[in-house]
Write a protein that holds these residues in place. Structure first.
Motif, PDB file in Angstrom:
ATOM      1  N   MET A  15       0.849  -1.174   0.000  1.00 17.73           N
ATOM      2  CA  MET A  15       0.000   0.000   0.000  1.00 17.73           C
ATOM      3  C   MET A  15       0.897   1.240   0.000  1.00 17.73           C
ATOM      4  O   MET A  15       1.852   1.325   0.758  1.00 17.73           O
ATOM      5  N   ALA A  16       0.585   2.158  -0.848  1.00 15.90           N
ATOM      6  CA  ALA A  16       1.362   3.396  -0.928  1.00 15.90           C
ATOM      7  C   ALA A  16       1.185   4.220   0.337  1.00 15.90           C
ATOM      8  O   ALA A  16       0.161   4.151   1.007  1.00 15.90           O
ATOM      9  N   SER A  17       2.190   4.998   0.659  1.00 16.62           N
ATOM     10  CA  SER A  17       2.176   5.797   1.883  1.00 16.62           C
ATOM     11  C   SER A  17       0.982   6.752   1.936  1.00 16.62           C
ATOM     12  O   SER A  17       0.347   6.905   2.966  1.00 16.62           O
ATOM     13  N   SER A  18       0.692   7.406   0.808  1.00 18.14           N
ATOM     14  CA  SER A  18      -0.427   8.363   0.812  1.00 18.14           C
ATOM     15  C   SER A  18      -1.757   7.650   1.053  1.00 18.14           C
ATOM     16  O   SER A  18      -2.632   8.178   1.738  1.00 18.14           O
ATOM     17  N   GLU A  19      -1.920   6.441   0.508  1.00 20.45           N
ATOM     18  CA  GLU A  19      -3.145   5.679   0.753  1.00 20.45           C
ATOM     19  C   GLU A  19      -3.250   5.296   2.222  1.00 20.45           C
ATOM     20  O   GLU A  19      -4.313   5.369   2.814  1.00 20.45           O
ATOM     21  N   ARG A  20      -2.138   4.927   2.810  1.00 13.94           N
ATOM     22  CA  ARG A  20      -2.124   4.547   4.216  1.00 13.94           C
ATOM     23  C   ARG A  20      -2.503   5.747   5.076  1.00 13.94           C
ATOM     24  O   ARG A  20      -3.265   5.631   6.018  1.00 13.94           O
ATOM     25  N   ASN A  21      -1.980   6.910   4.744  1.00 11.38           N
ATOM     26  CA  ASN A  21      -2.305   8.100   5.522  1.00 11.38           C
ATOM     27  C   ASN A  21      -3.780   8.467   5.412  1.00 11.38           C
ATOM     28  O   ASN A  21      -4.363   8.930   6.378  1.00 11.38           O
ATOM     29  N   VAL A  22      -4.377   8.263   4.255  1.00 12.17           N
ATOM     30  CA  VAL A  22      -5.805   8.558   4.102  1.00 12.17           C
ATOM     31  C   VAL A  22      -6.603   7.655   5.035  1.00 12.17           C
ATOM     32  O   VAL A  22      -7.465   8.123   5.778  1.00 12.17           O
ATOM     33  N   GLN A  23      -6.302   6.376   5.020  1.00 14.33           N
ATOM     34  CA  GLN A  23      -7.025   5.453   5.886  1.00 14.33           C
ATOM     35  C   GLN A  23      -6.806   5.791   7.353  1.00 14.33           C
ATOM     36  O   GLN A  23      -7.740   5.770   8.147  1.00 14.33           O
ATOM     37  N   LEU A  24      -5.577   6.106   7.716  1.00 10.77           N
ATOM     38  CA  LEU A  24      -5.279   6.458   9.099  1.00 10.77           C
ATOM     39  C   LEU A  24      -5.996   7.746   9.495  1.00 10.77           C
ATOM     40  O   LEU A  24      -6.549   7.849  10.598  1.00 10.77           O
ATOM     41  N   ARG A  25      -6.045   8.728   8.597  1.00  8.55           N
ATOM     42  CA  ARG A  25      -6.774   9.975   8.891  1.00  8.55           C
ATOM     43  C   ARG A  25      -8.251   9.696   9.115  1.00  8.55           C
ATOM     44  O   ARG A  25      -8.858  10.230  10.051  1.00  8.55           O
ATOM     45  N   TYR A  26      -8.841   8.835   8.289  1.00 10.93           N
ATOM     46  CA  TYR A  26     -10.250   8.493   8.454  1.00 10.93           C
ATOM     47  C   TYR A  26     -10.485   7.792   9.795  1.00 10.93           C
ATOM     48  O   TYR A  26     -11.478   8.055  10.471  1.00 10.93           O
ATOM     49  N   ILE A  27      -9.576   6.919  10.193  1.00 10.03           N
ATOM     50  CA  ILE A  27      -9.702   6.210  11.468  1.00 10.03           C
ATOM     51  C   ILE A  27      -9.640   7.205  12.626  1.00 10.03           C
ATOM     52  O   ILE A  27     -10.435   7.132  13.564  1.00 10.03           O
ATOM     53  N   ILE A  28      -8.705   8.141  12.551  1.00 17.13           N
ATOM     54  CA  ILE A  28      -8.568   9.154  13.599  1.00 17.13           C
ATOM     55  C   ILE A  28      -9.812  10.023  13.659  1.00 17.13           C
ATOM     56  O   ILE A  28     -10.370  10.271  14.737  1.00 17.13           O
ATOM     57  N   LEU A  29     -10.283  10.497  12.505  1.00 21.27           N
ATOM     58  CA  LEU A  29     -11.484  11.331  12.463  1.00 21.27           C
ATOM     59  C   LEU A  29     -12.705  10.569  12.977  1.00 21.27           C
ATOM     60  O   LEU A  29     -13.528  11.119  13.714  1.00 21.27           O
ATOM     61  N   ASP A  30     -12.806   9.301  12.596  1.00 18.23           N
ATOM     62  CA  ASP A  30     -13.916   8.471  13.058  1.00 18.23           C
ATOM     63  C   ASP A  30     -13.922   8.385  14.578  1.00 18.23           C
ATOM     64  O   ASP A  30     -14.974   8.555  15.213  1.00 18.23           O
ATOM     65  N   ALA A  31     -12.769   8.153  15.171  1.00 17.37           N
ATOM     66  CA  ALA A  31     -12.681   8.056  16.634  1.00 17.37           C
ATOM     67  C   ALA A  31     -13.059   9.381  17.296  1.00 17.37           C
ATOM     68  O   ALA A  31     -13.770   9.392  18.312  1.00 17.37           O
ATOM     69  N   CYS A  32     -12.613  10.479  16.733  1.00 15.81           N
ATOM     70  CA  CYS A  32     -12.939  11.799  17.295  1.00 15.81           C
ATOM     71  C   CYS A  32     -14.434  12.085  17.210  1.00 15.81           C
ATOM     72  O   CYS A  32     -15.047  12.542  18.189  1.00 15.81           O
ATOM     73  N   MET A  33     -15.026  11.829  16.048  1.00 16.98           N
ATOM     74  CA  MET A  33     -16.462  12.092  15.866  1.00 16.98           C
ATOM     75  C   MET A  33     -17.302  11.201  16.776  1.00 16.98           C
ATOM     76  O   MET A  33     -18.304  11.656  17.349  1.00 16.98           O
ATOM     77  N   ALA A  34     -16.901   9.943  16.915  1.00 19.41           N
ATOM     78  CA  ALA A  34     -17.636   9.019  17.782  1.00 19.41           C
ATOM     79  C   ALA A  34     -17.529   9.457  19.239  1.00 19.41           C
ATOM     80  O   ALA A  34     -18.517   9.404  19.988  1.00 19.41           O
ATOM     81  N   GLN A  35     -16.350   9.914  19.640  1.00 15.07           N
ATOM     82  CA  GLN A  35     -16.160  10.400  21.006  1.00 15.07           C
ATOM     83  C   GLN A  35     -17.078  11.589  21.289  1.00 15.07           C
ATOM     84  O   GLN A  35     -17.716  11.664  22.341  1.00 15.07           O
ATOM     85  N   ALA A  36     -17.162  12.510  20.349  1.00 11.46           N
ATOM     86  CA  ALA A  36     -18.017  13.684  20.514  1.00 11.46           C
ATOM     87  C   ALA A  36     -19.502  13.302  20.552  1.00 11.46           C
ATOM     88  O   ALA A  36     -20.286  13.933  21.249  1.00 11.46           O
ATOM     89  N   ALA A  37     -19.882  12.270  19.793  1.00  6.39           N
ATOM     90  CA  ALA A  37     -21.281  11.825  19.797  1.00  6.39           C
ATOM     91  C   ALA A  37     -21.647  11.172  21.128  1.00  6.39           C
ATOM     92  O   ALA A  37     -22.772  11.319  21.602  1.00  6.39           O
ATOM     93  N   ARG A  38     -20.688  10.474  21.743  1.00  4.33           N
ATOM     94  CA  ARG A  38     -20.936   9.806  23.027  1.00  4.33           C
ATOM     95  C   ARG A  38     -20.913  10.764  24.212  1.00  4.33           C
ATOM     96  O   ARG A  38     -21.633  10.574  25.182  1.00  4.33           O
ATOM     97  N   ASP A  39     -20.042  11.765  24.129  1.00  2.00           N
ATOM     98  CA  ASP A  39     -19.818  12.654  25.269  1.00  2.00           C
ATOM     99  C   ASP A  39     -20.001  14.097  24.817  1.00  2.00           C
ATOM    100  O   ASP A  39     -19.165  14.645  24.111  1.00  2.00           O
ATOM    101  N   ASN A  40     -21.105  14.730  25.236  1.00  2.00           N
ATOM    102  CA  ASN A  40     -21.399  16.081  24.755  1.00  2.00           C
ATOM    103  C   ASN A  40     -20.473  17.146  25.337  1.00  2.00           C
ATOM    104  O   ASN A  40     -20.552  18.308  24.957  1.00  2.00           O
ATOM    105  N   THR A  41     -19.584  16.771  26.258  1.00  2.00           N
ATOM    106  CA  THR A  41     -18.602  17.734  26.758  1.00  2.00           C
ATOM    107  C   THR A  41     -17.375  17.800  25.845  1.00  2.00           C
ATOM    108  O   THR A  41     -16.562  18.702  25.970  1.00  2.00           O
ATOM    109  N   VAL A  42     -17.261  16.828  24.937  1.00  2.00           N
ATOM    110  CA  VAL A  42     -16.153  16.813  23.981  1.00  2.00           C
ATOM    111  C   VAL A  42     -16.543  17.637  22.769  1.00  2.00           C
ATOM    112  O   VAL A  42     -17.573  17.392  22.143  1.00  2.00           O
TER     113      VAL A  42
END
Length: 89
Positions: A1-28
């Motif tokens: 897998m090319a580095s740029s493709e890996r970074n896209v997937q990793l960015r999506y994983i990070i964003l997903d975790a952040c958005m899910a955290q904010a949905a669970r906890d309204n103080t975030v």
């Protein structure tokens, strides 16, 4: 897998975790600036040689996550700043 493709997937994983955290906890609250800092922090943690992403890349990733994966990301305002989270449920 090319580095740029890996970074896209990793960015999506990070964003997903952040958005899910904010949905669970309204103080975030994830503003664009906070999301950008967190994504860049975790990318550097994964690979210190990784270049930081730009705000435009973050904005494109958010739109791509919505359109490609059919996610509903809610944009709300708190103290005059837009913040992001997944829709409840």
């Amino acid at each position: 897998m090319a580095s740029s493709e890996r970074n896209v997937q990793l960015r999506y994983i990070i964003l997903d975790a952040c958005m899910a955290q904010a949905a669970r906890d309204n103080t975030v609250i994830w503003t664009k600036k906070a999301l950008l800092s967190e994504v860049n922090r975790q990318l550097r943690e994964d690979n210190p040689a990784t270049k930081p992403i730009a705000m435009r890349t973050l904005e494109k990733d958010i739109v791509d996550m919505e359109t490609t994966y059919g996610l509903r990301i809610v944009r709300a305002r708190t103290k005059g700043k837009v913040h992001f989270a997944y829709a409840s449920g």
